[in-house]
Design a protein around this motif. Sequence first.
Motif, short mmCIF file in Angstrom:
data_model
loop_
_atom_site.label_atom_id
_atom_site.label_comp_id
_atom_site.label_asym_id
_atom_site.label_seq_id
_atom_site.Cartn_x
_atom_site.Cartn_y
_atom_site.Cartn_z
N ASN A 37 0.83 -1.26 0.04
CA ASN A 37 -0.11 0.03 -0.15
C ASN A 37 1.00 1.23 -0.09
OD1 ASN A 37 -2.56 -1.12 -0.14
ND2 ASN A 37 -2.36 -1.63 2.03
N LEU A 38 2.12 1.18 0.08
CA LEU A 38 2.96 2.28 0.15
C LEU A 38 2.89 3.30 -1.13
CD1 LEU A 38 6.50 0.96 1.19
CD2 LEU A 38 4.95 2.79 2.33
N PRO A 39 2.46 2.89 -2.36
CA PRO A 39 2.22 3.84 -3.34
C PRO A 39 0.98 4.57 -3.25
CG PRO A 39 2.85 1.72 -4.38
CD PRO A 39 2.71 1.60 -2.95
N PHE A 40 0.13 4.32 -2.46
CA PHE A 40 -1.26 4.76 -2.45
C PHE A 40 -1.31 5.87 -0.97
CE2 PHE A 40 -2.20 0.76 -4.10
CZ PHE A 40 -2.46 0.91 -5.39
N GLU A 41 -0.21 5.72 -0.31
CA GLU A 41 -0.18 6.59 0.93
C GLU A 41 0.44 8.01 0.84
OE1 GLU A 41 1.95 4.44 3.97
OE2 GLU A 41 0.32 2.79 4.00
N ASP A 42 0.80 8.44 -0.41
CA ASP A 42 1.39 9.91 -0.61
C ASP A 42 0.18 10.70 -1.00
OD1 ASP A 42 2.83 11.96 -0.96
OD2 ASP A 42 4.23 11.26 -2.42
N GLU A 43 -0.27 11.32 -0.02
CA GLU A 43 -1.67 12.02 -0.16
C GLU A 43 -1.12 13.40 -1.07
OE1 GLU A 43 -3.41 13.12 3.57
OE2 GLU A 43 -3.47 11.10 4.28
N GLU A 44 -0.17 14.00 -0.93
CA GLU A 44 0.43 15.15 -1.85
C GLU A 44 0.15 14.76 -3.36
OE1 GLU A 44 4.45 17.67 -2.59
OE2 GLU A 44 3.79 17.00 -0.45
N ILE A 45 0.75 13.65 -3.73
CA ILE A 45 0.63 13.44 -5.05
C ILE A 45 -0.85 13.01 -5.46
CG2 ILE A 45 1.55 11.55 -6.84
CD1 ILE A 45 3.97 11.27 -5.13
N ALA A 46 -1.32 12.35 -4.69
CA ALA A 46 -2.91 12.22 -4.94
C ALA A 46 -3.78 13.40 -5.14
CB ALA A 46 -3.46 11.27 -3.88
#
Length: 61
Positions: free
Chosen positions: A39-48
């Motif tokens: 799930n690490l790729p989905f945890e970067d809220e800034e990029i999202a």
Amino acid sequence: MDINTLRGISTILVMIAFISICLWAYSSKRKDKFDDAANLPFEDEEIAKRTLIDTEKKDHE
């Protein structure tokens, strides 16, 4: 000890290594760590947020 005995021993050692890696990878002790890593790729809220903003800009154009 001839070459066929060495081949048999090496086959057994490789099989033991393979089974050991499979047991390690599918161990219930490792499940939480592997789930976190998955799930690490989905945890970067800034990029999202940036992606969402860019998508909204493209939709309004």
